[in-house]
Design a protein around this motif. Structure first.
Motif, PDB file in Angstrom:
ATOM      1  N   LEU A 159      -0.494  10.929  -7.707  1.00 20.60           N
ATOM      2  CA  LEU A 159      -1.936  11.042  -7.868  1.00 20.60           C
ATOM      3  C   LEU A 159      -2.715  10.676  -6.617  1.00 20.60           C
ATOM      4  O   LEU A 159      -3.843  11.154  -6.428  1.00 20.60           O
ATOM      5  N   PHE A 160      -2.141   9.824  -5.763  1.00 19.43           N
ATOM      6  CA  PHE A 160      -2.889   9.274  -4.641  1.00 19.43           C
ATOM      7  C   PHE A 160      -2.184   9.560  -3.318  1.00 19.43           C
ATOM      8  O   PHE A 160      -0.983   9.803  -3.259  1.00 19.43           O
ATOM      9  N   GLY A 161      -2.986   9.470  -2.248  1.00 16.94           N
ATOM     10  CA  GLY A 161      -2.450   9.620  -0.909  1.00 16.94           C
ATOM     11  C   GLY A 161      -2.332   8.264  -0.223  1.00 16.94           C
ATOM     12  O   GLY A 161      -2.531   7.215  -0.843  1.00 16.94           O
ATOM     13  N   PRO A 162      -2.020   8.229   1.079  1.00 16.19           N
ATOM     14  CA  PRO A 162      -1.890   6.958   1.814  1.00 16.19           C
ATOM     15  C   PRO A 162      -3.209   6.182   1.833  1.00 16.19           C
ATOM     16  O   PRO A 162      -4.276   6.741   2.124  1.00 16.19           O
ATOM     17  N   ALA A 163      -3.131   4.893   1.519  1.00 19.81           N
ATOM     18  CA  ALA A 163      -4.325   4.053   1.452  1.00 19.81           C
ATOM     19  C   ALA A 163      -4.714   3.547   2.841  1.00 19.81           C
ATOM     20  O   ALA A 163      -3.857   3.309   3.700  1.00 19.81           O
ATOM     21  N   ALA A 164      -6.019   3.396   3.042  1.00 18.17           N
ATOM     22  CA  ALA A 164      -6.560   2.859   4.304  1.00 18.17           C
ATOM     23  C   ALA A 164      -7.308   1.565   4.006  1.00 18.17           C
ATOM     24  O   ALA A 164      -8.105   1.494   3.064  1.00 18.17           O
ATOM     25  N   VAL A 165      -7.067   0.537   4.824  1.00 16.28           N
ATOM     26  CA  VAL A 165      -7.690  -0.773   4.635  1.00 16.28           C
ATOM     27  C   VAL A 165      -9.116  -0.738   5.179  1.00 16.28           C
ATOM     28  O   VAL A 165      -9.352  -0.371   6.330  1.00 16.28           O
ATOM     29  N   LEU A 166     -10.078  -1.129   4.322  1.00 24.74           N
ATOM     30  CA  LEU A 166     -11.480  -1.175   4.727  1.00 24.74           C
ATOM     31  C   LEU A 166     -11.942  -2.594   5.032  1.00 24.74           C
ATOM     32  O   LEU A 166     -12.872  -2.793   5.836  1.00 24.74           O
ATOM     33  N   GLY A 167     -11.350  -3.570   4.391  1.00 21.75           N
ATOM     34  CA  GLY A 167     -11.757  -4.949   4.617  1.00 21.75           C
ATOM     35  C   GLY A 167     -10.772  -5.915   3.998  1.00 21.75           C
ATOM     36  O   GLY A 167      -9.996  -5.565   3.103  1.00 21.75           O
ATOM     37  N   ARG A 168     -10.810  -7.181   4.520  1.00 19.64           N
ATOM     38  CA  ARG A 168      -9.866  -8.191   4.046  1.00 19.64           C
ATOM     39  C   ARG A 168     -10.586  -9.537   3.979  1.00 19.64           C
ATOM     40  O   ARG A 168     -11.370  -9.887   4.872  1.00 19.64           O
ATOM     41  N   ALA A 169     -10.324 -10.270   2.882  1.00 18.46           N
ATOM     42  CA  ALA A 169     -10.892 -11.621   2.775  1.00 18.46           C
ATOM     43  C   ALA A 169     -10.224 -12.555   3.779  1.00 18.46           C
ATOM     44  O   ALA A 169      -9.107 -12.308   4.255  1.00 18.46           O
ATOM     45  N   GLU A 170     -10.922 -13.654   4.117  1.00 19.32           N
ATOM     46  CA  GLU A 170     -10.397 -14.564   5.123  1.00 19.32           C
ATOM     47  C   GLU A 170      -9.073 -15.190   4.704  1.00 19.32           C
ATOM     48  O   GLU A 170      -8.183 -15.400   5.534  1.00 19.32           O
TER      49      GLU A 170
ATOM     50  N   LEU B 237       0.817  -1.218   0.000  1.00 25.29           N
ATOM     51  CA  LEU B 237       0.000   0.000   0.000  1.00 25.29           C
ATOM     52  C   LEU B 237       0.850   1.268   0.000  1.00 25.29           C
ATOM     53  O   LEU B 237       0.347   2.352  -0.325  1.00 25.29           O
ATOM     54  N   THR B 238       2.111   1.159   0.372  1.00 23.34           N
ATOM     55  CA  THR B 238       2.979   2.345   0.359  1.00 23.34           C
ATOM     56  C   THR B 238       3.187   2.871  -1.059  1.00 23.34           C
ATOM     57  O   THR B 238       3.557   4.039  -1.227  1.00 23.34           O
ATOM     58  N   PHE B 239       2.941   2.047  -2.072  1.00 23.11           N
ATOM     59  CA  PHE B 239       3.085   2.520  -3.446  1.00 23.11           C
ATOM     60  C   PHE B 239       2.073   3.613  -3.766  1.00 23.11           C
ATOM     61  O   PHE B 239       2.342   4.496  -4.583  1.00 23.11           O
TER      62      PHE B 239
ATOM     63  N   ARG C  67      -9.389   2.168   0.708  1.00 24.79           N
ATOM     64  CA  ARG C  67      -9.812   3.522   0.303  1.00 24.79           C
ATOM     65  C   ARG C  67      -8.555   4.341   0.045  1.00 24.79           C
ATOM     66  O   ARG C  67      -7.691   4.443   0.917  1.00 24.79           O
ATOM     67  N   VAL C  68      -8.470   4.935  -1.135  1.00 27.71           N
ATOM     68  CA  VAL C  68      -7.280   5.687  -1.541  1.00 27.71           C
ATOM     69  C   VAL C  68      -7.688   7.127  -1.841  1.00 27.71           C
ATOM     70  O   VAL C  68      -8.464   7.363  -2.772  1.00 27.71           O
ATOM     71  N   PRO C  69      -7.230   8.096  -1.052  1.00 28.80           N
ATOM     72  CA  PRO C  69      -7.584   9.501  -1.342  1.00 28.80           C
ATOM     73  C   PRO C  69      -6.862   9.996  -2.593  1.00 28.80           C
ATOM     74  O   PRO C  69      -5.748   9.566  -2.905  1.00 28.80           O
ATOM     75  N   LEU C  70      -7.504  10.907  -3.306  1.00 31.87           N
ATOM     76  CA  LEU C  70      -6.903  11.538  -4.481  1.00 31.87           C
ATOM     77  C   LEU C  70      -6.085  12.743  -4.030  1.00 31.87           C
ATOM     78  O   LEU C  70      -6.530  13.534  -3.183  1.00 31.87           O
ATOM     79  N   ARG C  71      -4.899  12.881  -4.587  1.00 30.58           N
ATOM     80  CA  ARG C  71      -4.026  14.013  -4.261  1.00 30.58           C
ATOM     81  C   ARG C  71      -4.242  15.101  -5.309  1.00 30.58           C
ATOM     82  O   ARG C  71      -3.678  15.073  -6.396  1.00 30.58           O
ATOM     83  N   GLU C  72      -5.102  16.056  -4.978  1.00 34.38           N
ATOM     84  CA  GLU C  72      -5.456  17.097  -5.937  1.00 34.38           C
ATOM     85  C   GLU C  72      -4.337  18.125  -6.055  1.00 34.38           C
ATOM     86  O   GLU C  72      -3.737  18.536  -5.049  1.00 34.38           O
TER      87      GLU C  72
END
Length: 364
Positions: A118-129, A110-112, A137-142
């Motif tokens: 274009l993007f900011g730091p990603a946040a994990v919303l869910g993970r498969a088992e 996710l550090t990529f 969720r990846v914010p846009l870097r305007e």
């Protein structure tokens, strides 16, 4: 009947301030100087920051990233992260997407996103088992590039303003040094006269005969490329014209009755220089000095265009014009932006110098 009571400097100041062209030139120069001073802080970009996702981006008022650029950027990131990107939902200020892989997805990939332009730091919303699918969720870097970017993605507006700092500072400082050396040398030669004057002016003629570009190349070979070297090279030659101008004024002032009276009273040469020669020669000196600033800026731009001036990561208008000339077909804005800034500054300085010369003319 107040005008006859005005001193030369007070009358010149009144004529200069009453000239609409002089006021316009001063306003343009003040705006350019203010923009170069505080503008880089307000653009939101560093002059040396490289945006690898925005090379040769044309000027625009729109906010980046644009919708059509998000998909290709995600594909490039997916290759680097070795995952598949699925279920992409583009929101107003963020993306919602799923990272899928044949094995468990490592959170470190996710550090990529944060490293992207274009993007900011990603946040994990869910993970498969089994860990093979990760919803984030990846914010846009305007961001905006009002004047576009250069060949490697640096904001051109910021670089033009920072380049203006260098060019203007070099022009003012080199002109100040040229005035200091030229006025002292020329006034001394004209006041001493005789053999001393002849010897001093022959030295000026010898320095005139030296090829300037070869002189700069020699300095570069010996000392390397640096901003200080440009300052030394320009200051080493620009005082010669000033010395000749002041020497001519000193020869004329030396024949005045008040100077002869001072000599008859036993006033020393140094005191005559300080009290009579230099103060009475300041009118032409100031007028020529105002013309010398654009000349020095143009000379620095010429040296930087040849690759002998300011070096990366620092920049100047000459450096930007040289870069823009190499990319004029694919990115013409890279040439237009610094060229317009340089032309506007040179025209304002030249117009101000002409009006200053007219204002200091006692016959005006």
């Amino acid at each position: 009947m107040t005008a006859p009571d005005l001193s030369l400097w007070a009358a010149a100041r009144r004529r200069l301030w009453g000239d609409r062209g002089a006021r316009l030139s001063l306003a343009v120069l003040a705006l350019i100087a203010l923009a170069c001073l505080v503008g880089p802080v307000l653009t939101g970009h560093s002059y040396e920051r490289i945006s690898y996702d925005y090379p040769r981006t044309p000027p625009s008022l729109q906010v980046y990233p644009r919708p059509e650029t998000i998909g290709p950027a995600l594909e490039r990131l997916a290759l680097r992260m070795r995952v598949r990107i699925e279920d992409v939902t583009v929101g107003a200020d963020a993306l919602r997407l799923t990272l899928a892989a044949d094995g468990p997805v490592d959170d470190r990939v996710l550090t990529f996103f944060a490293r992207s332009d274009l993007f900011g730091p990603a946040a994990v919303l869910g993970r498969a088992e089994d860990g093979r699918r990760l919803t984030v969720r990846v914010p846009l870097r305007e961001t905006r590039f009002l004047l576009g970017t250069d060949a490697i993605g640096r904001d051109l507006l910021t670089r033009v303003l920072v380049a203006g700092r260098v060019s203007l500072a070099l022009g003012v400082l080199a002109t100040g040094v040229a005035l200091l050396i030229g006025v002292a040398y020329g006034a001394a030669a004209g006041t001493l006269g005789g053999a001393a004057d002849a010897a001093m002016m022959r030295l000026v003629d010898i320095l005139y005969a030296l090829p300037f570009v070869f002189f700069v190349i020699l300095l570069v070979v010996v000392f390397g490329r640096s901003l200080a070297l440009v300052f030394v090279a320009v200051g080493a030659v620009e005082w010669l014209d000033m010395a000749r101008i002041v020497r001519g004024e000193a020869l004329a002032i030396r024949r005045q009755d008040y100077v002869r009276a001072a000599e008859a009273l036993g006033v020393g040469t140094g005191a005559i220089l300080r009290r009579h020669v230099i103060p009475n020669a300041l009118g032409p000196v100031l007028a020529y000095g105002a013309l010398l600033v654009p000349r020095v800026i143009l000379l620095e731009s010429f040296l930087s265009f040849l690759g002998l001036g300011v070096q990366e990561p620092m920049t100047s208008w000459g450096v930007l014009i040289a870069e823009g000339a190499r990319s004029i077909e694919s990115a013409p804005w890279m040439l237009l932006a610094p060229a317009l800034a340089l032309v506007a500054t040179l025209l304002a300085l030249t117009a101000l110098a002409e009006r200053l010369r007219a204002a200091l003319d006692p016959r005006g």
